[in-house]
Design a protein around this motif. Structure first.
Motif, PDB file in Angstrom:
ATOM      1  N   GLU A  57      -9.561 -17.518  -0.791  1.00  0.00           N
ATOM      2  CA  GLU A  57      -9.987 -16.611  -1.618  1.00  0.00           C
ATOM      3  C   GLU A  57      -9.688 -15.210  -1.138  1.00  0.00           C
ATOM      4  OE1 GLU A  57     -14.017 -18.424  -3.603  1.00  0.00           O
ATOM      5  OE2 GLU A  57     -14.204 -17.453  -1.447  1.00  0.00           O
ATOM      6  N   ALA A  58      -9.820 -15.093   0.431  1.00  0.00           N
ATOM      7  CA  ALA A  58      -9.452 -13.769   1.064  1.00  0.00           C
ATOM      8  C   ALA A  58      -7.771 -13.742   0.874  1.00  0.00           C
ATOM      9  CB  ALA A  58      -9.552 -14.092   2.291  1.00  0.00           C
ATOM     10  N   PHE A  59      -7.276 -14.869   0.788  1.00  0.00           N
ATOM     11  CA  PHE A  59      -5.603 -14.752   0.777  1.00  0.00           C
ATOM     12  C   PHE A  59      -5.294 -14.368  -0.745  1.00  0.00           C
ATOM     13  CE2 PHE A  59      -1.645 -16.887  -0.679  1.00  0.00           C
ATOM     14  CZ  PHE A  59      -0.836 -16.389   0.391  1.00  0.00           C
ATOM     15  N   PHE A  60      -5.565 -14.699  -1.720  1.00  0.00           N
ATOM     16  CA  PHE A  60      -5.626 -14.362  -2.995  1.00  0.00           C
ATOM     17  C   PHE A  60      -5.961 -12.943  -3.423  1.00  0.00           C
ATOM     18  CE2 PHE A  60      -5.058 -19.097  -3.732  1.00  0.00           C
ATOM     19  CZ  PHE A  60      -3.544 -19.004  -3.838  1.00  0.00           C
ATOM     20  N   THR A  61      -7.224 -12.691  -2.817  1.00  0.00           N
ATOM     21  CA  THR A  61      -7.603 -11.343  -3.181  1.00  0.00           C
ATOM     22  C   THR A  61      -6.648 -10.223  -2.498  1.00  0.00           C
ATOM     23  OG1 THR A  61      -9.942 -11.963  -3.572  1.00  0.00           O
ATOM     24  CG2 THR A  61      -9.583  -9.671  -2.700  1.00  0.00           C
ATOM     25  N   PHE A  62      -6.221 -10.608  -1.216  1.00  0.00           N
ATOM     26  CA  PHE A  62      -5.209  -9.684  -0.404  1.00  0.00           C
ATOM     27  C   PHE A  62      -4.013  -9.584  -1.247  1.00  0.00           C
ATOM     28  CE2 PHE A  62      -2.190  -8.306   2.410  1.00  0.00           C
ATOM     29  CZ  PHE A  62      -2.885  -7.292   3.296  1.00  0.00           C
ATOM     30  N   GLY A  63      -3.739 -10.709  -1.841  1.00  0.00           N
ATOM     31  CA  GLY A  63      -2.409 -10.762  -2.757  1.00  0.00           C
ATOM     32  C   GLY A  63      -2.584  -9.702  -3.864  1.00  0.00           C
ATOM     33  N   GLN A  64      -3.768  -9.576  -4.578  1.00  0.00           N
ATOM     34  CA  GLN A  64      -3.881  -8.539  -5.411  1.00  0.00           C
ATOM     35  C   GLN A  64      -3.639  -7.218  -4.946  1.00  0.00           C
ATOM     36  OE1 GLN A  64      -4.401  -9.230  -9.029  1.00  0.00           O
ATOM     37  NE2 GLN A  64      -3.637 -11.152  -8.422  1.00  0.00           N
ATOM     38  N   PHE A  65      -4.250  -6.955  -3.775  1.00  0.00           N
ATOM     39  CA  PHE A  65      -4.168  -5.725  -3.339  1.00  0.00           C
ATOM     40  C   PHE A  65      -2.708  -5.368  -3.148  1.00  0.00           C
ATOM     41  CE2 PHE A  65      -3.065  -3.687   0.918  1.00  0.00           C
ATOM     42  CZ  PHE A  65      -3.197  -2.518   0.753  1.00  0.00           C
ATOM     43  N   ALA A  66      -1.795  -6.496  -2.340  1.00  0.00           N
ATOM     44  CA  ALA A  66      -0.548  -6.422  -2.160  1.00  0.00           C
ATOM     45  C   ALA A  66       0.319  -5.958  -3.585  1.00  0.00           C
ATOM     46  CB  ALA A  66       0.128  -7.449  -1.569  1.00  0.00           C
ATOM     47  N   VAL A  67       0.213  -6.635  -4.627  1.00  0.00           N
ATOM     48  CA  VAL A  67       0.531  -6.374  -5.738  1.00  0.00           C
ATOM     49  C   VAL A  67       0.290  -4.863  -6.524  1.00  0.00           C
ATOM     50  CG1 VAL A  67       0.784  -6.872  -8.300  1.00  0.00           C
ATOM     51  CG2 VAL A  67       0.906  -8.812  -6.575  1.00  0.00           C
ATOM     52  N   SER A  68      -0.747  -4.590  -6.154  1.00  0.00           N
ATOM     53  CA  SER A  68      -1.214  -3.225  -6.701  1.00  0.00           C
ATOM     54  C   SER A  68      -0.408  -2.198  -5.704  1.00  0.00           C
ATOM     55  CB  SER A  68      -2.740  -2.832  -6.292  1.00  0.00           C
ATOM     56  OG  SER A  68      -3.059  -2.643  -5.102  1.00  0.00           O
ATOM     57  N   GLU A  69      -0.147  -2.358  -4.470  1.00  0.00           N
ATOM     58  CA  GLU A  69       0.926  -1.594  -3.694  1.00  0.00           C
ATOM     59  C   GLU A  69       2.246  -1.434  -4.256  1.00  0.00           C
ATOM     60  OE1 GLU A  69       0.360   0.229  -0.342  1.00  0.00           O
ATOM     61  OE2 GLU A  69      -1.424   0.376  -1.616  1.00  0.00           O
ATOM     62  N   THR A  70       2.799  -2.786  -4.578  1.00  0.00           N
ATOM     63  CA  THR A  70       4.121  -2.707  -5.097  1.00  0.00           C
ATOM     64  C   THR A  70       4.108  -1.668  -6.484  1.00  0.00           C
ATOM     65  OG1 THR A  70       3.708  -4.688  -6.599  1.00  0.00           O
ATOM     66  CG2 THR A  70       4.474  -4.941  -4.356  1.00  0.00           C
ATOM     67  N   ARG A  71       3.169  -1.596  -7.157  1.00  0.00           N
ATOM     68  CA  ARG A  71       3.161  -0.783  -8.580  1.00  0.00           C
ATOM     69  C   ARG A  71       2.853   0.422  -8.049  1.00  0.00           C
ATOM     70  NH1 ARG A  71       3.555  -3.465 -13.158  1.00  0.00           N
ATOM     71  NH2 ARG A  71       3.030  -5.542 -13.435  1.00  0.00           N
ATOM     72  N   GLU A  72       2.310   0.747  -6.951  1.00  0.00           N
ATOM     73  CA  GLU A  72       2.160   2.239  -6.511  1.00  0.00           C
ATOM     74  C   GLU A  72       3.569   2.734  -6.161  1.00  0.00           C
ATOM     75  OE1 GLU A  72      -0.221   4.603  -6.237  1.00  0.00           O
ATOM     76  OE2 GLU A  72      -1.636   3.175  -7.491  1.00  0.00           O
ATOM     77  N   THR A  73       4.614   1.856  -5.536  1.00  0.00           N
ATOM     78  CA  THR A  73       5.752   2.429  -5.373  1.00  0.00           C
ATOM     79  C   THR A  73       6.742   2.475  -6.393  1.00  0.00           C
ATOM     80  OG1 THR A  73       5.450   1.053  -3.362  1.00  0.00           O
ATOM     81  CG2 THR A  73       7.699   1.584  -3.862  1.00  0.00           C
ATOM     82  N   TRP A  74       6.573   1.659  -7.722  1.00  0.00           N
ATOM     83  CA  TRP A  74       7.670   1.544  -8.524  1.00  0.00           C
ATOM     84  C   TRP A  74       6.985   0.731  -9.929  1.00  0.00           C
ATOM     85  CZ3 TRP A  74      13.321  -0.271  -8.230  1.00  0.00           C
ATOM     86  CH2 TRP A  74      13.830  -0.301  -9.486  1.00  0.00           C
ATOM     87  N   ASN A  75       6.655   1.138 -10.817  1.00  0.00           N
ATOM     88  CA  ASN A  75       5.892   0.591 -11.981  1.00  0.00           C
ATOM     89  C   ASN A  75       6.540   0.692 -13.179  1.00  0.00           C
ATOM     90  OD1 ASN A  75       3.946  -0.877 -13.218  1.00  0.00           O
ATOM     91  ND2 ASN A  75       2.328   0.639 -13.221  1.00  0.00           N
TER      92      ASN A  75
END
Length: 543
Positions: A57-75
């Motif tokens: 669960e922690a892994f996949f929640t962290f993954g959602q954070f990481a995806v949000s970071e990629t969209r902050e860079t270029w969306n």
């Protein structure tokens, strides 16, 4: 669907791998299950039927954070950029506080906190490594294992395997695709570096996981294999699965180049005890200091206070570990190779004859102007990609992040709550099986209870004497029990003989079926044994 008869099963027995043989039994069991309406109970494979949910669960929640970071860079619709390092830790904590109800959010935060507080990681560097790693947008760098993750994984291995950095010095970790990949890499690199050559003499501590018995006889290796047998029995004539001093003294033979072992062993899942360990250490230190040891410790986490042979012989040993059993992640393919910086493998490479050293150096010459300075561990990494592709070597970074999450989860769990649950599952199923068999569970602090190996001849002798044991040998084949269980009950077990265990033995996995199945398996084995007793008694009456 093919239904095999006993003659076909018996003709295959002992001639193919136990796991290939099991597949034939499964076909028979499925055929009979369709006829009878039973379900197939495959207790032949060690894949656990539990999974570690919270770190996932922690892994996949962290993954959602990481995806949000990629969209902050270029969306741009379906396309995004890469995570940015600067300020990422602050953004992570804000994300967690804004999403505290997401599954595993607290553990994800605790894991980040653990790295910062226990290892003094720079917050942005740590979070960025995890975020970029979980996105998987870059080749692994360093290729052996990511920098922060190595420290977390090493700490976990020190806790669970008792690797001793005070005694052995710093550790190098190579993240690999499970212990099976580790086996392949080790065999290949030992050959590539002339530490083992075709036809060399090696030793294997038996019984053992069958690939360790099969790989040495492949044409490319054709090793001369010496078996170190777990030959000790207790006062009740029961196997202890420990090694006598006489057996271990076989290793005094300096023509033996390497020793392979699984600890706790497979199929009995019993760890090497202090006496056997001390005798092994004595032989190595006093008579064979250059012995190379490869220890596969996958089941160590199921034994309280487990101590790897690598902890006792850090200079001589390379340790292989898999996360698959403990965390229920056989599909993720997560494992490690661990080696202390000061080790016998590097020493022996340095001492190769000049002609062999020149040949070996040529293999790694594209990696460095000084290939002779490349460590054995880095050579394994390079060999895993045939050297020429070393720049793309390494376990996928999302797998490494998942490995870090599992490791940190276990480290944060200072009361070993997860470990206790794992161990209780195996112990409970073991008792259910033994109760059904009317056999007492032998208390053994070294018993992982992940598998049971049931020796039919020991049972026969202990309960009815040598005459009955001789009757079974004379009138039945070792494959008979396996056939009857598959044909009459749709139960699939493995032969212990295929692991170089007792000829008349079966291995039962306690990991992959529900609890009630083990009562049924025990009762079914007991019924087959009762049939043997019945026919024996009738023969005696009629004689």
């Amino acid at each position: 669907m093919r239904r095999y008869n006993f003659k076909e099963i018996n003709d295959m027995y002992g001639k193919i791998s136990p796991f290939e043989f099991k597949d034939k039994l499964i076909k028979l069991a499925k055929f009979r299950a369709m006829e009878s309406g039973r379900r197939v109970l495959d207790a032949g494979r060690g894949n656990p039927n539990w999974t570690a949910a919270t770190p996932r669960e922690a892994f996949f929640t962290f993954g959602q954070f990481a995806v949000s970071e990629t969209r902050e860079t270029w969306n741009e619709n379906d396309l995004a950029g890469m995570p940015r390092k600067e300020g990422i830790a602050t953004r992570f904590y804000k994300y967690i506080y804004d999403n505290l109800n997401m599954p595993g959010a607290k553990l994800a935060k605790d894991i980040v906190d653990y790295g910062i507080e226990k290892f003094d990681f720079d917050p942005d560097s740590w979070v960025y490594e995890l975020a970029d790693g979980i996105i998987g947008d870059n080749y692994p760098s360093p290729d052996r294992i990511l920098t922060h993750i190595e420290k977390i994984v090493a700490k976990y291995l020190i806790k669970e395997m008792k690797y001793d950095t005070k005694k052995g010095g710093p550790l190098s970790i190579f993240a690999v695709e499970g212990a099976t990949a580790a086996m392949c890499y080790i065999f290949d690199s030992l050959m590539a570096n002339e530490l083992l050559r075709k036809g060399d003499k090696i030793a294997i501590m038996t019984p053992i996981f069958t690939p360790y018995l099969e790989i040495p006889h492949l044409p490319r290796y054709d090793f001369d294999v010496i078996h170190i047998n777990a030959d000790e029995v207790d006062e009740n004539n029961h196997h202890t699965w420990q090694y006598s001093k006489k057996e271990l003294e076989k290793l005094s033979d300096k023509s033996i180049k390497a020793l392979f072992l699984v600890n706790p062993n497979n199929p009995a899942s019993i760890a090497i005890d202090e006496n056997s360990s001390n005798n092994l250490v004595d032989v190595v230190k006093n008579t064979h200091p250059d012995l190379m040891i490869i220890s596969d410790d996958v089941y160590g986490t199921f034994v309280n206070g487990f101590k790897s042979i690598m902890a006792s012989l850090p200079y001589n040993t390379i340790g292989a570990y898999s996360y698959s059993k403990y965390f229920g992640v056989t599909g993720w393919r997560l494992g490690t190779l661990a080696l202390h910086h000061d080790n016998v493998f590097d020493k022996l490479i340095n001492e190769l004859p000049a002609d062999l050293k020149t040949s070996v150096n040529k293999r790694y010459s594209d990696m460095s102007l000084n290939p002779d300075k490349i460590s054995f561990m880095d050579r394994i990494v390079a060999d895993s990609r045939l050297v020429a592709l070393n720049h793309t070597a390494g376990l996928s970074t999302p797998q490494q992040v998942q490995m870090a999450f599992f490791s940190a989860f276990a480290l944060i769990d200072d009361k070993d709550s997860y470990k206790k649950v794992n161990m209780s599952i195996c112990k409970r199923r073991q008792k259910l099986l033994y109760d059904a068999l009317d056999v007492d569970v032998k208390k053994d602090i070294h018993d992982a209870s992940y598998y049971v190996i049931f020796d039919i001849m020991k049972w026969a002798t202990n309960n009815y004497g040598e005459d009955f044991a001789d009757f079974i040998k004379t009138n039945y084949k070792p494959a008979d029990m396996l056939f009857k269980l598959a044909n009459n009950y749709s139960i699939v077990l493995l032969s212990g003989q295929g692991f170089y265990g007792p000829e008349w033995s079966v291995r039962i996995s306690l990991a992959n079926l529900d609890d009630n199945s083990y009562t049924f398996i025990g009762n079914s084995i007991k019924e087959v044994l009762s049939y043997y007793v019945y026919t024996w008694k009738r023969t005696k009456i009629n004689s």
